[in-house]
Design an enzyme around this catalytic site. Structure first.
Site, PDB file in Angstrom:
ATOM      1  N   GLU A  99       0.854  -1.170   0.000  1.00 37.34           N
ATOM      2  CA  GLU A  99       0.000   0.000   0.000  1.00 37.34           C
ATOM      3  C   GLU A  99       0.896   1.229   0.000  1.00 37.34           C
ATOM      4  O   GLU A  99       1.931   1.242   0.645  1.00 37.34           O
ATOM      5  CB  GLU A  99      -0.914   0.060   1.233  1.00 37.34           C
ATOM      6  CG  GLU A  99      -2.030  -0.953   1.239  1.00 37.34           C
ATOM      7  CD  GLU A  99      -1.665  -2.234   1.966  1.00 37.34           C
ATOM      8  OE1 GLU A  99      -0.549  -2.310   2.537  1.00 37.34           O
ATOM      9  OE2 GLU A  99      -2.475  -3.170   1.965  1.00 37.34           O
ATOM     10  N   TYR A 111       7.731   1.998  -7.785  1.00 33.38           N
ATOM     11  CA  TYR A 111       7.030   0.718  -7.805  1.00 33.38           C
ATOM     12  C   TYR A 111       6.636   0.342  -9.234  1.00 33.38           C
ATOM     13  O   TYR A 111       6.811  -0.806  -9.654  1.00 33.38           O
ATOM     14  CB  TYR A 111       5.806   0.750  -6.888  1.00 33.38           C
ATOM     15  CG  TYR A 111       6.128   1.103  -5.450  1.00 33.38           C
ATOM     16  CD1 TYR A 111       7.337   0.736  -4.858  1.00 33.38           C
ATOM     17  CD2 TYR A 111       5.226   1.812  -4.678  1.00 33.38           C
ATOM     18  CE1 TYR A 111       7.630   1.068  -3.549  1.00 33.38           C
ATOM     19  CE2 TYR A 111       5.511   2.138  -3.356  1.00 33.38           C
ATOM     20  CZ  TYR A 111       6.715   1.762  -2.803  1.00 33.38           C
ATOM     21  OH  TYR A 111       7.014   2.084  -1.499  1.00 33.38           O
TER      22      TYR A 111
END
Length: 141
Positions: A99, A111
């Site tokens: 998250e 990411y």
């Protein structure tokens, strides 16, 4: 990560997050959570980054990842995340999730660079300001 690294990891937590994990939580993760694996990066005999993983069956989740502010911008986070992807795979995970705050575009870019894709939103996930979290996933197979 070893027990003697907890103080340095906690310091990085305090410098990195508005709701840092406690030393007790880090200690529990290290010594009692059978699903947890924590790794640290050491430069000049100092812990400068860390990553926590939970691997449960074929699912892995990054619980926290951070680099000391003085060492940011040196690709340490990218190297640590790449290592964590490989470690998750070696531990039998077929996918890895995390998250990230919807406002944290720098982390999201990293990411995405390493193959993570958006998978959903957790509304009001962060307790300090009720900001939403973007759930991101990467397949490891």
């Amino acid at each position: 990560m070893q027990r003697e690294d907890i103080e340095a990891v906690y310091e990085i937590e305090l410098l990195s997050f508005t709701t840092p994990w406690s030393k007790e939580s880090l200690s529990y993760e290290l010594e009692q959570n059978l699903f947890a694996k924590y790794v640290v990066v050491v430069c000049d005999e100092k812990v400068v980054a860390y990553c926590g993983l939970w691997v449960i069956m074929d699912d892995a989740q990054i619980t926290n990842i951070a680099v000391h502010p003085e060492y940011r911008g040196m690709k340490i986070g990218e190297s640590l995340l790449t290592f964590s992807l490989q470690l998750s795979k070696e531990m039998g995970a077929t996918r890895l999730s995390l998250e990230v705050r919807v406002s944290n575009h720098i982390a999201q870019s990293l990411y995405k660079k390493l193959g993570f894709e958006p998978g959903g939103i957790r509304k009001g996930y962060y307790t300090d300001n009720l900001e939403d979290a973007l759930v991101m996933w990467v397949n490891l197979v």
